[in-house]
Design an enzyme around this catalytic site. Structure first.
Site, PDB file in Angstrom:
ATOM      1  N   GLY A 250       0.808  -1.209   0.000  1.00 13.39           N
ATOM      2  CA  GLY A 250       0.000   0.000   0.000  1.00 13.39           C
ATOM      3  C   GLY A 250       0.842   1.260   0.000  1.00 13.39           C
ATOM      4  O   GLY A 250       0.506   2.254  -0.672  1.00 13.39           O
ATOM      5  N   ASP A 251       1.946   1.235   0.738  1.00 12.90           N
ATOM      6  CA  ASP A 251       2.864   2.373   0.749  1.00 12.90           C
ATOM      7  C   ASP A 251       3.488   2.582  -0.628  1.00 12.90           C
ATOM      8  O   ASP A 251       3.642   3.719  -1.085  1.00 12.90           O
ATOM      9  CB  ASP A 251       3.956   2.162   1.794  1.00 12.90           C
ATOM     10  CG  ASP A 251       3.396   2.051   3.201  1.00 12.90           C
ATOM     11  OD1 ASP A 251       2.594   2.909   3.584  1.00 12.90           O
ATOM     12  OD2 ASP A 251       3.762   1.096   3.906  1.00 12.90           O
ATOM     13  N   ARG A 252       3.849   1.477  -1.262  1.00 14.29           N
ATOM     14  CA  ARG A 252       4.448   1.592  -2.602  1.00 14.29           C
ATOM     15  C   ARG A 252       3.432   2.132  -3.594  1.00 14.29           C
ATOM     16  O   ARG A 252       3.770   2.932  -4.475  1.00 14.29           O
ATOM     17  CB  ARG A 252       4.962   0.222  -3.070  1.00 14.29           C
ATOM     18  CG  ARG A 252       5.783   0.310  -4.355  1.00 14.29           C
ATOM     19  CD  ARG A 252       7.099   1.018  -4.076  1.00 14.29           C
ATOM     20  NE  ARG A 252       7.870   1.281  -5.290  1.00 14.29           N
ATOM     21  CZ  ARG A 252       7.943   2.461  -5.894  1.00 14.29           C
ATOM     22  NH1 ARG A 252       7.269   3.492  -5.408  1.00 14.29           N
ATOM     23  NH2 ARG A 252       8.677   2.622  -6.965  1.00 14.29           N
TER      24      ARG A 252
END
Length: 455
Positions: A250-252
């Site tokens: 999700g961060d990526r």
């Protein structure tokens, strides 16, 4: 580009080692820890990803006043920090892995903290950004009213991507995109049901409730659903990867989405770029591989975010059999499909060594290949039986084979051992070369000739 990440940070710690015995005190494995890996989590991980992409990453956050905060700051070395005090312990999440498998995770300092203050420097750091990512991890920073007011004032001039959290604050109105995962979207919208239909229903509810320009629901292996005002919902398919640990995906996604919007991409194109980036991140080892450098890697084309050496390594670590085959695959036909399917049944993964465009020209002449290597690789990877593709430039696949060291090397057709010089190479590490039936009626050369006559 200058991309500002504002949000909560935490310290992630991985303890890894072998587990060959049980504890005498209880029927649990004893992990002999031989590696300790620390990294910044939350908004810190997003900033580190942006830095790795070559952007000027600025992290606006708050820190505790404890030993863990010092370790966390060390993991953020090289990133521009604009920070204030959190007034709470540093959250630390520690995962224990035994022989590569997660065993347990324990959290420290993760009780709900008070909403922290926001300094003038923190607010000023938001100005002049090409894009802003609000990385909410439920620690209260994005509930700060001064910070929210500044973000709301910037949404008209700066693309803001808001990555929400179940325990976090509601996005400010007008942000470019909010990026909940499927579980979060269903929970936020109070919608039930599996799949794309439920995701679309939830996204419609959230688009109205949050008054954002778009809601993008990430759905793991099923890709992402983009819902924006004035546009039909669009499903962005996810490249196929074999990642066991989805941590950080999700961060990526958020980091790549913000970068795409900062470059002026429309929301659907930016979402496609972000989906591919998240898949590549997971297929390349995820958070566990961040910061590692692979020396002397072969020239290869990453396909679906999953490179051939990683596939081979993971298959061996799981005790499986690595199968490989090779060829030009210039016009993919039924004969190829049958040969590849037969090869895949011989083991636990199939890696295709694909001649590059340069290599095909040397073998077939200046008018070949008909289809460029990127498209040939994508077509092969779309087959269910193919796990990864490695592109090589030499006229023969020996160099690619020696790097992969497959347990089984497969050729289609009737060959004698002396016809396949790679057979001796494969046998040198205990591998075996086998053939599977070739279908003479299916031929790339014949198809190419027929196309030339039609033209």
């Amino acid at each position: 580009m200058r991309i500002v990440v504002v949000g909560d940070v935490l310290l992630d710690t991985d303890l890894s080692g072998g587990a060959g015995r049980l504890s005498p005190d209880a029927p649990v494995p004893v992990v002999d820890v031989d590696a300790v890996q620390r990294r910044a989590g939350g908004a810190g991980l997003v900033a580190r990803m942006l830095q790795a992409d070559g952007h000027d990453a600025v992290l606006v956050t708050v820190f505790g006043d404890d030993d863990s905060a010092a370790l966390l700051r060390a993991e953020l070395d090289g990133i521009t920090l604009v920070a204030g005090p959190s007034g709470a312990p540093t959250p630390v999440k520690t995962r224990v892995r035994a022989s590569g498998q997660p065993v347990v995770r324990f959290d420290e300092g993760c009780a709900t903290p008070p909403v922290p203050g926001c300094t003038a420097d923190m607010l000023a750091a938001l100005d002049g950004a090409d894009a802003i990512i609000a990385a909410d991890y439920g620690r209260g920073l994005l509930a700060n009213e001064e910070l929210r007011a500044r973000l709301e004032a910037l949404v008209e001039s700066t693309p803001v991507v808001w990555d929400p959290h179940p325990s976090g604050a509601q996005p400010v109105p007008g942000v470019a995109a909010v990026t909940p995962n499927l579980g979060e979207a269903l929970r936020f919208a109070e919608v039930r049901g599996p799949g794309t239909q439920a995701a679309a229903a939830a996204a419609d509810v959230l688009l109205a409730a949050w008054r954002s320009r778009a809601v993008i629901v990430t759905m793991g292996e099923h890709g992402a659903l983009v819902v924006a005002s004035g546009l039909l919902p669009q499903v962005v398919p996810a490249p196929r990867v074999g990642a066991a640990d989805p941590c950080g995906a999700g961060d990526r996604f958020a980091s790549a989405l913000a970068a795409g919007l900062a470059q002026g991409f429309p929301i659907d194109a930016a979402a496609q770029q972000a989906t591919e980036a998240a898949a590549h991140f997971l297929g390349s080892g995820g958070v566990g591989a961040m910061g590692r450098r692979v020396e002397d890697a072969p020239r290869q084309l990453p396909v679906d975010g999953l490179d051939a050496l990683t596939v081979a390594q993971r298959t061996r670590e799981a005790g499986g059999t690595v199968v490989a085959t090779g060829g030009c695959f210039d016009l993919l036909h039924a004969g190829h499909a049958r040969t590849l399917a037969a090869a895949r049944r011989l083991g636990d993964c199939l890696i295709v060594c694909l001649n590059s465009d340069e290599s095909v020209r040397g073998l077939k002449g200046e008018h070949r290949p008909i289809i460029k290597q990127e498209d040939r690789a994508e077509l092969l990877s779309a087959l269910e039986c193919v796990d990864a593709v490695l592109v090589f430039s030499e006229s023969t696949p020996e160099n690619a084979i020696s790097r992969l060291q497959p347990d089984i090397w497969v050729k289609g057709g009737d060959y004698a051992a002396e016809d396949l010089p790679e057979a001796a190479l494969v046998s040198s590490w205990g591998g075996r070369t086998v053939t599977v039936p070739y279908i003479p009626a299916r031929s790339t050369t014949k198809l190419a000739a027929a196309l030339a006559r039609v033209g």
